[in-house]
Write an enzyme that holds these catalytic residues in place. Structure first.
Site, PDB file in Angstrom:
ATOM      1  N   THR A 199       0.785  -1.204  -0.083  1.00 21.04           N
ATOM      2  CA  THR A 199       0.088  -0.009   0.018  1.00 21.04           C
ATOM      3  C   THR A 199       0.882   1.251   0.105  1.00 21.04           C
ATOM      4  O   THR A 199       1.897   1.146   0.686  1.00 21.04           O
ATOM      5  CB  THR A 199      -1.020   0.187   1.380  1.00 21.04           C
ATOM      6  OG1 THR A 199      -1.850  -1.201   1.038  1.00 21.04           O
ATOM      7  CG2 THR A 199      -1.764   1.326   1.342  1.00 21.04           C
ATOM      8  N   GLU A 280      10.520  -1.981  -3.851  1.00 19.49           N
ATOM      9  CA  GLU A 280      10.815  -3.446  -3.563  1.00 19.49           C
ATOM     10  C   GLU A 280      11.693  -3.837  -4.501  1.00 19.49           C
ATOM     11  O   GLU A 280      11.344  -3.933  -5.776  1.00 19.49           O
ATOM     12  CB  GLU A 280       9.819  -4.001  -3.323  1.00 19.49           C
ATOM     13  CG  GLU A 280       8.998  -4.077  -2.071  1.00 19.49           C
ATOM     14  CD  GLU A 280       7.710  -4.804  -1.836  1.00 19.49           C
ATOM     15  OE1 GLU A 280       7.184  -5.591  -2.744  1.00 19.49           O
ATOM     16  OE2 GLU A 280       7.051  -4.784  -0.743  1.00 19.49           O
ATOM     17  N   THR A 404       3.819 -16.273   3.577  1.00 16.11           N
ATOM     18  CA  THR A 404       3.975 -17.275   4.318  1.00 16.11           C
ATOM     19  C   THR A 404       5.371 -17.533   4.772  1.00 16.11           C
ATOM     20  O   THR A 404       6.238 -16.788   4.380  1.00 16.11           O
ATOM     21  CB  THR A 404       3.729 -18.566   3.335  1.00 16.11           C
ATOM     22  OG1 THR A 404       4.499 -18.319   2.249  1.00 16.11           O
ATOM     23  CG2 THR A 404       2.168 -18.674   2.926  1.00 16.11           C
TER      24      THR A 404
END
Lengths: 404, 404
Positions: A199, A280, A404
């Site tokens: 976000t 990222e 995960t």
């Protein structure tokens, strides 16, 4: 590649210090705490309060059809006035059904109760993983910790900027200093209307005394259209993206409308560049400028199509001046172009002239961290720039191991 | 992950042997050679000739606005008749200006001269790097080598399938055997109208005697719409994509129209699945089925948006059942949906019901190579499936080191 938040230094205005952030303008207090929402144990809640005397505000939200509960609530509260914003990181409170809506409401209610204001004057923002129910006990207890800590100190704003980070590596803040008034800002994430990995949340504060509240919205929407809206890291758009501007009027100074609009644009651009630099997995900061389009809007669309093309982004990662990928990508843009008259340059060096390779095109050096791509579509005067990043191993790594 | 070309075995029809490829149907000959275009020294040119008695053909081309010279020429020749197709790998002959057009024409002329047919009955296809001028001496000498080697042997078709490969790891062929007639096919690359990493080239041959030549186009366009058109590896579209179907009539058998249409679809689907399995860097084969859309077209659009989302694709690479990314991605699709009533399942297990997480959703096992994603938008009966792949380190590696 990542650079720490820079203080914007507008021409003609002295910058007294490197102080930056949302509590630089008068009339705002902030606080941050560790509520225990992030598994990492890092700070994960921030509170920003406008102490007035004015409470004008403008807000922009994600264009995603699937919106998080806090966005639904804040959109409902968006009537030109906000007195406080509460932000949590580590959990997006998206796709949690009625429970999510109830939790966002309870968050606003708790802040309102403790600050003795109306719930409808509270903006709620969340960022993190989609689909996990908020740990409300931790969140409400976090609010109880935040309120007594509220402070107008610069460092309180800095701490708030730190606590809203998720996959961000550096915190992102900006400031503009006018004559007796200022704008402060903090942000997290990457991209907004079109993109976003995580976000994007952006908060702007100003102590300017705004006579016409509509000006806040006009300035903000104009600024986002050419800054956050043109930042397209991966074409994804979060369910939670929010940009919020609050004006306290505490300086008592009413800036010239044009200067104010320009200043908002400048602060947004500063933050957008910080977001790009911290995207990222980024190893290249790539700007794509399209000229010669039929309109500015078509130029933006075409630049966005190139900026989203994975083959192009991989070539940028490899410092590969494979201009054919630019042609192949832009050829799919739904805009007017002359397919035989497209020009492309990398870092100012022509690599494709009239849709044909230029001499030396394969030897252009793209090894630096910044790459400027310019594409002329050969049909008009439309022009726009979109900022993107490369597609790296690291991007894949970060995003294949998120939940995960 | 990569599997060798499989022979389609339609129900109710005996399959005599595993023989497959473009020379299975009667009336077609093929040849392959090493002309020296690929730096690797591997075979890089193929020739496919329809020996008649009929020469009906249908073709589909890239939707990219920037098209390679061979596509421009072949599109011009596309009048319902093709007698030969010449293909080179290692150089796309795209973005080479007038020189590229001249070279494509010279290629067609040379084939026509040697086969004693009209240039306008020759299809020219190229695949490889964009922006390098074709080494015409090698290419024309390659044609001189190819023509005397033309053979109706099955192995000649297999060799042709091998020589059109670029980044393909395995060669891709398919066959359908009707009662006394057949369809053969070969392909290379990944994806077509929407996607493609490298160019997708597909050639289909049939010895069926087609009475109504328009049927070829109708069958081909129907088949591509639900096969190659639904294969979306990375959202990129090549400048060179071509699908060509040629009918020799050599069997003397006219199949039932519906059977023929179904058979073309089956062969296209077979090749599409081979293309998906051999996509650059693939570690997961992902099918995305959207149901409950307003129309089939909207279902396809929505499935494509999810299939192109890098965050979703990275999650698939990581075997991560992060269903929130499916919601975030589909929420950006420009189609009707009920944002509160979206259902998602992974491999048949519900992970999101009414836009909210289902119990056990985080524990669904996605470690296998095949992942089936089903998304119900909750508004109608529209339905479509799009096939994509994950986004892996290997995809980035292959595509960051392509031209240099």
């Amino acid at each position: 590649m990542n650079t720490h938040g820079s203080a914007t230094q507008p021409d003609g205005h002295a910058v007294g210090e490197r102080a930056t952030g949302i509590t630089v303008p008068q009339g705002f207090s902030a606080a941050a705490t560790t509520a225990g929402i992030k598994p990492s144990g890092k700070p994960d809640m921030s509170l920003l309060v406008n102490n007035g005397p004015t409470f004008h505000a403008a807000a922009m939200f994600t264009r995603n059809r699937v919106v998080a509960s806090p966005v639904k609530l804040t959109r409902k509260h968006n009537d030109g006035t906000f007195k406080a914003a509460v932000i949590n990181a580590g959990n997006a409170n998206a796709c949690n059904g009625v429970q999510g809506d109830t939790d966002a409401q309870a968050t606003a209610d708790k802040v309102a109760e403790m600050l003795e204001i109306n719930s409808t004057d509270v903006a709620v923002c969340s960022t993190g993983l989609i689909g996990d129910v908020l740990p409300m006990e931790k969140l409400l207890s976090g609010i109880e910790t935040l309120v007594p800590q509220l402070s107008e100190e610069i460092t309180a704003g800095n701490a708030a900027a730190n606590a809203i980070m998720t996959t961000d590596i550096v915190q992102k803040e900006a400031v503009y200093r006018g004559q007796g008034w200022s704008i402060g800002a903090m942000g997290k994430g990457v991209g907004m209307m079109s993109p976003s990995l995580a976000t994007m949340l952006v908060f702007l504060t100003t102590d300017a005394l705004i006579e016409n509240p509509a000006q806040l919205h006009d300035s903000l929407s104009a600024a986002t259209a050419t800054t956050f809206d043109c930042l397209d890291v991966d074409g994804s758009t979060s369910t939670n993206d929010t940009v919020l501007l609050m004006a306290s009027g505490a300086s008592g100074v009413t800036p010239d409308e044009q200067e104010f609009t320009d200043a908002i644009h400048q602060v947004c651009l500063d933050l957008a560049m910080q977001l790009q630099a911290d995207a990222e997995g980024v190893t290249k900061r790539v700007s794509i400028t399209v000229t010669g389009a039929a309109t500015d809007a078509e130029a933006k669309d075409a630049a966005r199509v190139v900026g989203r093309d994975n083959l192009f982004k991989c070539a940028m990662f490899g410092s590969d001046p494979n201009w054919g990928r630019v042609l192949a990508a832009v050829g799919m843009a739904p805009v007017d172009m002359d397919p035989e008259k497209i020009n492309v340059s990398f870092n100012g060096k022509p690599v494709c002239v009239n849709s044909t390779g230029a001499p030396g095109a394969r030897n252009v050096d793209l090894s630096g961290a910044d790459i400027a791509v310019e594409i002329n579509l050969g049909v008009g005067d439309g022009r726009a720039t979109v900022w993107t990043t490369d597609l790296s191993y690291s991007y894949v790594e970060i995003n294949s191991e998120y939940s995960t």
